[in-house]
Scaffold this active site. Structure first.
Site, PDB file in Angstrom:
ATOM      1  N   ARG A  19      23.429 -34.043 -15.239  1.00 17.59           N
ATOM      2  CA  ARG A  19      22.496 -33.225 -16.004  1.00 17.59           C
ATOM      3  C   ARG A  19      22.131 -33.947 -17.302  1.00 17.59           C
ATOM      4  O   ARG A  19      23.019 -34.339 -18.071  1.00 17.59           O
ATOM      5  CB  ARG A  19      23.137 -31.871 -16.316  1.00 17.59           C
ATOM      6  CG  ARG A  19      22.337 -30.974 -17.257  1.00 17.59           C
ATOM      7  CD  ARG A  19      21.038 -30.539 -16.659  1.00 17.59           C
ATOM      8  NE  ARG A  19      20.409 -29.503 -17.489  1.00 17.59           N
ATOM      9  CZ  ARG A  19      19.124 -29.154 -17.401  1.00 17.59           C
ATOM     10  NH1 ARG A  19      18.336 -29.753 -16.513  1.00 17.59           N
ATOM     11  NH2 ARG A  19      18.653 -28.209 -18.181  1.00 17.59           N
ATOM     12  N   GLU A  50      49.594  -7.917 -10.812  1.00 16.17           N
ATOM     13  CA  GLU A  50      50.980  -8.407 -10.846  1.00 16.17           C
ATOM     14  C   GLU A  50      51.607  -8.164 -12.225  1.00 16.17           C
ATOM     15  O   GLU A  50      52.485  -8.907 -12.672  1.00 16.17           O
ATOM     16  CB  GLU A  50      51.057  -9.906 -10.490  1.00 16.17           C
ATOM     17  CG  GLU A  50      50.383 -10.291  -9.190  1.00 16.17           C
ATOM     18  CD  GLU A  50      51.112  -9.803  -7.951  1.00 16.17           C
ATOM     19  OE1 GLU A  50      51.922  -8.862  -8.075  1.00 16.17           O
ATOM     20  OE2 GLU A  50      50.874 -10.335  -6.863  1.00 16.17           O
TER      21      GLU A  50
END
Length: 409
Positions: free
Chosen positions: A296, A392
């Protein structure tokens, strides 16, 4: 470990082929230091499988909310269905460090799908570690082959972080326990065949909780609507509902009152597993960012030539390395049954899931407007890894666990 590596050597060239990537070997080797030869073999097997079986379909699974049962079963042929389950029931018999390495590598291809595999493995481990021999032989061969899938059921609508406050009841009546209550946010809910469910057989608090194996099809078991989620779209999430659900007494895992202990020990490993999945998301996001900034151009030069970009990449790599070291240390402590394992797993999960989500976000920022398009994979890694800071045990609870250990006398 030898059995899985032998399997890898025999099957990988035929079934998987060679992974192809324009990412430099230096970047991928970043995840392999300082692993030994066997660990690198396992990592290579899992990464190649992820590159060929997960990565090309990740965006499609996310967009269509597709549960890839056929691909999961391919992975089970390589041992991914019972990574730390004993070999006599079809498991791979690996340690938690090797399992972490595999989950990280698999997550570079699809975080959501790997996270489900990690939950399935946790359920298999609970049955393998705490179940009777009859339970092991009845359930684990089909779980390790992923002929059947498993889900873990602890969270309830009114009991999330306060897991010991769960209200699902199990009352013994003759040859059965009768379960009543509901579980919320269950990964694989409705898709799985086996549910490891925590329910209250005794009084209030953790000592009144027991663990049960509940099969899909048991009388009184049903499921809520499919949840529409920000991420983790390759696995269904539903409520699991028990209305006078009849469970044979022989499906009690361990003894009455042992369930909360089983759940917490499972979550220690689950925190390392989910942290490992965050590592994979961050590794893939860093690789994507490196590829993008090299091609880019702005102001007539590649983004990689700007010092701001270089410093950002260095910060991302540093955060990824620190996260990986903490996760692998916690995994090693699980293998050692270290007395401080709970606090170390909590700190590792806290650090890795926070930092790896930021790496995914930084990668999206380096992609600019392209990163916000669904044509680019980085947005999937970002969305899939966000929930790791919640499940979790939320990262706020991880701070509680760590601080409690620091302040203990």
């Amino acid at each position: 470990m030898a059995s899985l590596i032998t399997l890898a050597a025999r099957r990988a060239p035929v079934r998987l082929g060679r992974a192809v990537s324009s990412v430099s070997s230096q970047v991928r080797n970043f995840a392999s230091t300082p692993l030994d030869h066997d660990q690198k073999e396992l990592q290579s097997l899992a990464r190649t499988f992820a590159d060929n079986e997960f990565a090309p379909k990740m965006q499609e699974w996310d967009e269509n909310q597709h549960f890839p049962a056929d691909v999961l079963r391919k992975g089970a042929e390589l041992g991914f269905g019972g990574l730390y389950t004993r070999e006599d029931v079809g498991g791979s018999g690996l340690g938690r460090l090797e399992t972490s390495i595999i989950f990280e590598a698999l997550s570079t291809g699809c975080v959501s799908t790997t996270a489900y595999i990690s939950i399935h493995n946790m359920c298999a481990w609970m049955i393998d570690s705490y179940g009777s021999e009859e339970q092991r032989q009845k359930y684990l061969p089909k779980l390790t082959s992923m002929e059947h899938f498993a889900s873990y059921c602890l969270t309830e609508p009114g009991a999330g972080s306060d897991a010991a406050g769960l209200s699902t009841t199990a009352v013994k009546k003759g040859s059965h326990y009768v379960l009543n209550g509901s579980k919320a946010f269950i990964s694989g809910g409705g898709s799985s065949d086996v549910y490891v469910i925590m329910a209250r057989t005794g009084g209030s608090g953790p000592k009144g909780i027991s663990c049960f194996i509940v099969e899909k099809g048991f009388k009184g078991l049903s499921f809520g609507k499919k949840e529409n989620k920000l991420g983790w779209n390759s696995q269904e999430t539903r409520a699991v509902i028990m209305e006078d659900c009849e469970v044979p007494v022989e499906n009690l895992v361990g003894g009455e009152g042992q369930g909360f202990s089983i759940a917490m020990k499972g979550l220690n490993g689950g925190r390392v597993n989910i942290g490992s999945c965050s590592l994979g998301a961050a590794q893939a996001s860093l690789e994507a960012a490196l590829e993008h900034v090299k091609v880019r151009k702005q102001f007539n030069q590649p983004l990689a030539h700007f010092q701001n970009t270089q410093f950002k990449l260095a910060d991302m790599a540093t955060s990824l390395l620190s996260s990986r070291l903490m996760i692998r240390q916690a995994a090693t402590m699980l293998d050692q049954n270290h007395p401080s394992v709970a606090s170390y797993c909590a700190m590792a999960k806290l650090h890795a899931t926070d930092e790896c989500f930021k790496i995914c976000d930084d990668s999206l920022q380096l992609h600019g407007g392209y990163g916000y398009l669904k044509d680019y994979k980085v947005n999937v890694y970002l969305r899939d890894s966000r929930v790791h800071r919640i499940l979790e045990g939320t990262n706020e609870v991880m701070r509680m666990v760590a601080s409690r250990a620091l302040l203990a006398e």
